[in-house]
Design a protein around this motif. Structure first.
Motif, PDB file in Angstrom:
ATOM      1  N   MET A 156       0.934  -1.194   0.062  1.00  0.00           N
ATOM      2  CA  MET A 156       0.046  -0.216  -0.038  1.00  0.00           C
ATOM      3  C   MET A 156       0.877   1.173   0.071  1.00  0.00           C
ATOM      4  SD  MET A 156      -3.249   1.103   2.401  1.00  0.00           S
ATOM      5  CE  MET A 156      -2.483   0.745   4.169  1.00  0.00           C
ATOM      6  N   SER A 157       0.636   2.157  -0.838  1.00  0.00           N
ATOM      7  CA  SER A 157       1.260   3.356  -1.053  1.00  0.00           C
ATOM      8  C   SER A 157       0.878   4.149  -0.043  1.00  0.00           C
ATOM      9  CB  SER A 157       1.226   4.156  -2.389  1.00  0.00           C
ATOM     10  OG  SER A 157      -0.222   4.540  -2.595  1.00  0.00           O
ATOM     11  N   THR A 158       1.867   5.022   0.572  1.00  0.00           N
ATOM     12  CA  THR A 158       1.608   6.311   1.436  1.00  0.00           C
ATOM     13  C   THR A 158       2.196   7.513   1.057  1.00  0.00           C
ATOM     14  OG1 THR A 158       3.937   5.727   2.578  1.00  0.00           O
ATOM     15  CG2 THR A 158       1.820   4.547   3.388  1.00  0.00           C
ATOM     16  N   GLN A 159       1.542   8.527   1.461  1.00  0.00           N
ATOM     17  CA  GLN A 159       1.748   9.904   0.830  1.00  0.00           C
ATOM     18  C   GLN A 159       3.167  10.432   1.752  1.00  0.00           C
ATOM     19  OE1 GLN A 159      -1.105  12.759   0.623  1.00  0.00           O
ATOM     20  NE2 GLN A 159      -1.973  11.990  -1.280  1.00  0.00           N
ATOM     21  N   ARG A 160       3.982  10.988   1.175  1.00  0.00           N
ATOM     22  CA  ARG A 160       5.315  11.612   2.101  1.00  0.00           C
ATOM     23  C   ARG A 160       4.767  12.655   2.937  1.00  0.00           C
ATOM     24  NH1 ARG A 160       9.601  12.790  -2.166  1.00  0.00           N
ATOM     25  NH2 ARG A 160       7.526  13.288  -3.189  1.00  0.00           N
ATOM     26  N   VAL A 161       5.162  12.893   3.907  1.00  0.00           N
ATOM     27  CA  VAL A 161       4.725  14.036   4.901  1.00  0.00           C
ATOM     28  C   VAL A 161       5.879  14.872   5.203  1.00  0.00           C
ATOM     29  CG1 VAL A 161       3.983  14.840   7.105  1.00  0.00           C
ATOM     30  CG2 VAL A 161       2.802  12.935   6.015  1.00  0.00           C
ATOM     31  N   TRP A 162       5.951  16.246   4.925  1.00  0.00           N
ATOM     32  CA  TRP A 162       7.044  17.230   5.137  1.00  0.00           C
ATOM     33  C   TRP A 162       6.438  18.189   5.901  1.00  0.00           C
ATOM     34  CZ3 TRP A 162       8.553  21.952   2.952  1.00  0.00           C
ATOM     35  CH2 TRP A 162       9.840  22.528   3.257  1.00  0.00           C
ATOM     36  N   LYS A 163       7.129  18.533   7.130  1.00  0.00           N
ATOM     37  CA  LYS A 163       6.652  19.535   7.743  1.00  0.00           C
ATOM     38  C   LYS A 163       5.245  19.454   8.385  1.00  0.00           C
ATOM     39  CE  LYS A 163      10.233  23.021   6.718  1.00  0.00           C
ATOM     40  NZ  LYS A 163      10.548  24.460   6.554  1.00  0.00           N
ATOM     41  N   GLY A 164       4.761  18.370   8.578  1.00  0.00           N
ATOM     42  CA  GLY A 164       3.426  18.012   8.940  1.00  0.00           C
ATOM     43  C   GLY A 164       2.467  18.388   7.776  1.00  0.00           C
ATOM     44  N   GLU A 165       2.648  18.142   6.619  1.00  0.00           N
ATOM     45  CA  GLU A 165       1.782  18.447   5.640  1.00  0.00           C
ATOM     46  C   GLU A 165       2.156  17.317   4.540  1.00  0.00           C
ATOM     47  OE1 GLU A 165       2.056  22.301   3.497  1.00  0.00           O
ATOM     48  OE2 GLU A 165       0.530  22.897   5.137  1.00  0.00           O
ATOM     49  N   SER A 166       1.052  16.724   3.892  1.00  0.00           N
ATOM     50  CA  SER A 166       1.284  15.612   2.876  1.00  0.00           C
ATOM     51  C   SER A 166       1.395  16.344   1.408  1.00  0.00           C
ATOM     52  CB  SER A 166      -0.102  14.954   2.916  1.00  0.00           C
ATOM     53  OG  SER A 166      -1.400  15.521   2.231  1.00  0.00           O
ATOM     54  N   VAL A 167       1.867  15.322   0.569  1.00  0.00           N
ATOM     55  CA  VAL A 167       1.666  15.909  -0.846  1.00  0.00           C
ATOM     56  C   VAL A 167       0.621  16.804  -1.368  1.00  0.00           C
ATOM     57  CG1 VAL A 167       2.376  15.296  -3.189  1.00  0.00           C
ATOM     58  CG2 VAL A 167       3.806  14.365  -1.478  1.00  0.00           C
ATOM     59  N   ALA A 168      -0.636  16.336  -0.945  1.00  0.00           N
ATOM     60  CA  ALA A 168      -1.785  16.781  -1.575  1.00  0.00           C
ATOM     61  C   ALA A 168      -2.117  18.328  -1.025  1.00  0.00           C
ATOM     62  CB  ALA A 168      -2.841  15.885  -1.400  1.00  0.00           C
TER      63      ALA A 168
END
Length: 208
Positions: A1-13
């Protein structure tokens, strides 16, 4: 299952949505202050503090951005007018006054809105079709409420709404731009008189 990367608390979307929102805000400021000629991909990116890579991630081209900006302002205005029409009951003048007051206050709150909604729809080729459709639609909400039930001809409704949109829209635009040195209440009463006269004239012309 793919997961969205989180950067500084925010997802890619979330980051994409934030960038798109910044581009829309930049486009709104530029279109509302400098007109269509001020809205270029480079200018929007500079205003938003983003690179062109992110612009094309959100929009196909400059024209799509401009139409999206216009449609968003039109949708906000439509909501304001619809709420005013729905909330007010009474005679023609009472409903017209409540609607115009809501419209004037909303557009005066941010003069960019008036320029985008009225002026740019007349001069920017990309927005001309949108303006022809949207402006009469806004006043059509009021016309539908106040015209007698026997008024069944959609052409009469469209003619009346278009005439009101042109006259009142241009007046509000001039006032928001500081070209009319008169108070807000006088603008409202002028518009109410225009609406009352035109609606009653249209109703009087209907066969009994």
């Amino acid at each position: 299952m793919s997961t969205q990367r989180v950067w500084k608390g925010e997802s890619v979307a979330q980051r994409r949505a934030d960038r798109r929102s910044r581009l829309l805000a930049a486009g709104t400021r530029l279109l509302g202050s400098g007109g269509g000629s001020a809205v270029t991909v480079r200018a929007v990116c500079r205003e938003a503090g983003l690179t062109e890579r992110y612009f094309y991630e959100a929009f196909t081209d400059r024209d799509e951005l401009v139409v999206t900006v216009y449609d968003r302002v039109a949708a906000q205005t439509r909501e304001v007018v619809a709420r005013a029409v729905a909330d007010e009951r009474g005679d023609l003048e009472t409903r017209a006054r409540a609607t115009v007051q809501a419209l004037v206050d909303f557009l005066a709150e941010d003069p960019h809105r008036a320029r985008i909604l009225v002026a740019e729809a007349l001069v920017d080729p990309v927005l001309t079709r949108e303006g022809i459709r949207v402006a009469p639609e806004l006043f059509g909400l009021l016309v539908d409420e106040v015209l007698p039930a026997r008024t069944a001809d959609a052409r009469d409704r469209t003619l009346l709404a278009t005439s009101l949109a042109g006259g009142i829209g241009a007046t509000i635009l001039a006032w928001c731009a500081g070209e009319l040195d008169i108070g807000r209440d006088r603008i409202v009463e002028h518009a109410v008189t225009l609406i009352s006269t035109m609606v009653r004239g249209s109703a009087a012309g209907e066969p009994s």
